[in-house]
Design a protein around this motif. Structure first.
Motif, PDB file in Angstrom:
ATOM      1  N   GLU A  72       2.440   3.826  -1.833  1.00  0.00           N
ATOM      2  CA  GLU A  72       2.286   4.279  -3.210  1.00  0.00           C
ATOM      3  C   GLU A  72       2.973   5.624  -3.418  1.00  0.00           C
ATOM      4  O   GLU A  72       3.049   6.448  -2.499  1.00  0.00           O
ATOM      5  N   ILE A  73       3.452   5.797  -4.616  1.00  0.00           N
ATOM      6  CA  ILE A  73       4.035   7.064  -5.035  1.00  0.00           C
ATOM      7  C   ILE A  73       3.128   7.654  -6.105  1.00  0.00           C
ATOM      8  O   ILE A  73       2.743   6.962  -7.057  1.00  0.00           O
ATOM      9  N   GLN A  74       2.784   8.928  -5.947  1.00  0.00           N
ATOM     10  CA  GLN A  74       1.935   9.621  -6.915  1.00  0.00           C
ATOM     11  C   GLN A  74       2.774  10.620  -7.688  1.00  0.00           C
ATOM     12  O   GLN A  74       3.502  11.438  -7.093  1.00  0.00           O
ATOM     13  N   THR A 131       4.759  12.778  -4.792  1.00  0.00           N
ATOM     14  CA  THR A 131       4.434  12.677  -3.372  1.00  0.00           C
ATOM     15  C   THR A 131       4.314  11.224  -2.946  1.00  0.00           C
ATOM     16  O   THR A 131       4.033  10.337  -3.761  1.00  0.00           O
ATOM     17  N   TYR A 132       4.520  10.988  -1.656  1.00  0.00           N
ATOM     18  CA  TYR A 132       4.303   9.665  -1.056  1.00  0.00           C
ATOM     19  C   TYR A 132       4.132   9.854   0.445  1.00  0.00           C
ATOM     20  O   TYR A 132       4.443  10.922   0.989  1.00  0.00           O
ATOM     21  N   THR A 180      -2.381  12.075 -13.326  1.00  0.00           N
ATOM     22  CA  THR A 180      -1.589  11.475 -12.248  1.00  0.00           C
ATOM     23  C   THR A 180      -1.245  10.023 -12.568  1.00  0.00           C
ATOM     24  O   THR A 180      -2.086   9.258 -13.045  1.00  0.00           O
ATOM     25  N   SER A 182       2.699   1.257  -6.903  1.00  0.00           N
ATOM     26  CA  SER A 182       3.199   0.690  -5.648  1.00  0.00           C
ATOM     27  C   SER A 182       4.682   0.396  -5.789  1.00  0.00           C
ATOM     28  O   SER A 182       5.166   0.081  -6.874  1.00  0.00           O
ATOM     29  N   THR A 196       0.055   6.647 -10.512  1.00  0.00           N
ATOM     30  CA  THR A 196       0.171   6.083  -9.167  1.00  0.00           C
ATOM     31  C   THR A 196       0.716   4.666  -9.283  1.00  0.00           C
ATOM     32  O   THR A 196       0.216   3.869 -10.084  1.00  0.00           O
ATOM     33  N   ASN A 221       0.810  -1.219   0.000  1.00  0.00           N
ATOM     34  CA  ASN A 221       0.000   0.000   0.000  1.00  0.00           C
ATOM     35  C   ASN A 221       0.845   1.272   0.000  1.00  0.00           C
ATOM     36  O   ASN A 221       0.293   2.376   0.002  1.00  0.00           O
ATOM     37  N   THR A 243      -1.014   2.668 -12.354  1.00  0.00           N
ATOM     38  CA  THR A 243      -2.256   3.196 -12.924  1.00  0.00           C
ATOM     39  C   THR A 243      -2.067   4.637 -13.363  1.00  0.00           C
ATOM     40  O   THR A 243      -1.243   5.375 -12.809  1.00  0.00           O
ATOM     41  N   TYR A 244      -2.850   5.008 -14.367  1.00  0.00           N
ATOM     42  CA  TYR A 244      -2.863   6.390 -14.855  1.00  0.00           C
ATOM     43  C   TYR A 244      -4.273   6.922 -14.721  1.00  0.00           C
ATOM     44  O   TYR A 244      -5.248   6.288 -15.152  1.00  0.00           O
TER      45      TYR A 244
END
Length: 296
Positions: free
Chosen positions: A52-54, A152-153, A120, A124, A122, A50, A89-90
């Protein structure tokens, strides 16, 4: 006069039930701790997935730029690959706005005449890159990509997981060490007491000219078989406990790791056979080298 029939004592035989029970119980407790460690490791991996980096993109990027960044990110080794599928994911700014409006229940774009959200990515983070230092390096690398606005993360979550994992590992390591010493002593004492009744038979075999190797062989063979059988019984009990847990606890099957369970069961069989073999070898050698007075 009635004849008294005495049961003959066979070389290498001793109380089967009590020895097998002690070995099985000791290995079951050891396996139970091992099972807890496996479950904790699996749970930690689920929690870490869980992390995640955005990656937020600049506004008004062309479709070709977005595809370029997509292809670039998909080649990165630090993106988690779960069963051959990248956890990546995009979300376009239009999709993000639609999700936000569904949650809020209002169209915020009518008030500001613009969509302030951004496209964005995202993903894992793979387990090998889940330290705070490596994630900082990943963030710095992503920030340098042309077209990326911000990365961000959840830094607090990463630090908390790593600190707690270190503490739990130290406690479990100390507990496992104490448990292994206890199991070794228990199995060793059980077998030594079982062989105590065989000491005069061992001496009798020596007196008729039997070699030490010939005397040791049946004891070591039985000890190996008893230890392996104890490991199998302990493994079967643990497997039954796991199956019961899957039926009565919701989500317990998520912690079911067949690979590590097979390693644990194999380790219990090996540990039981090895400890029984070694303890028997030590005890038999002790009685082989004793004088008659010491045997009494």
């Amino acid at each position: 006069m009635s004849k008294i029939h005495r049961k003959k004592t066979r070389l290498g035989s001793y109380k089967f039930v009590s020895v097998l029970f002690s070995i099985t119980l000791s290995l079951f407790i050891t396996g139970l701790v091992g099972l807890i460690i496996i479950q904790a490791k699996t749970l930690t991996s689920i929690i870490r997935e869980n992390i995640e980096i955005q990656v937020f993109l600049n506004k008004n990027l062309q479709k070709a730029d977005i595809e370029r960044i997509t292809n670039l990110l998909q080649q990165k080794p630090y993106i988690l690959d779960k069963e051959g599928t990248k956890r990546f994911t995009y979300i376009s700014k239009e999709e993000a706005a639609a999700v936000f409006m569904d949650e809020v229940g209002e169209d915020f774009t009518q008030f500001i005449n613009d969509n302030p959200l951004r496209d964005t990515f995202t993903f894992s983070v793979a387990e090998d890159y889940q330290t705070a230092e490596l994630i900082e390096d990943i963030v710095a690398e992503l920030q340098a990509i042309d077209g990326v606005f911000e990365v961000t993360y959840m830094s607090d979550l990463v630090e908390s997981i790593n600190k707690n994992l270190l503490k739990v590992s130290m406690v479990l390591g100390a507990f496992i060490l104490i448990l292994l010493v206890t199991v070794i002593i228990l199995i060793n004492n059980t077998i030594r007491l079982a062989l105590f009744s065989q000491r005069f038979l061992i001496r009798s075999m020596q007196l008729v000219g039997a070699t030490k190797g010939f005397i040791r062989k049946p004891f070591l063979l039985r000890a190996f078989l008893y230890g392996a059988l104890g490991g199998l019984l302990a493994s079967a009990m643990l497997f039954g406990l796991m199956e019961y847990g899957k039926q009565v606890i919701d989500g317990f099957n998520l912690l079911y790791n067949l690979k590590w369970l097979l390693i644990l069961f194999g380790g219990l069989v090996f540990l039981g056979a090895f400890l029984s073999f070694f303890s028997t070898l030590k005890s038999v050698n002790k009685y082989l080298n004793m004088s008659l007075d010491e045997l009494y």
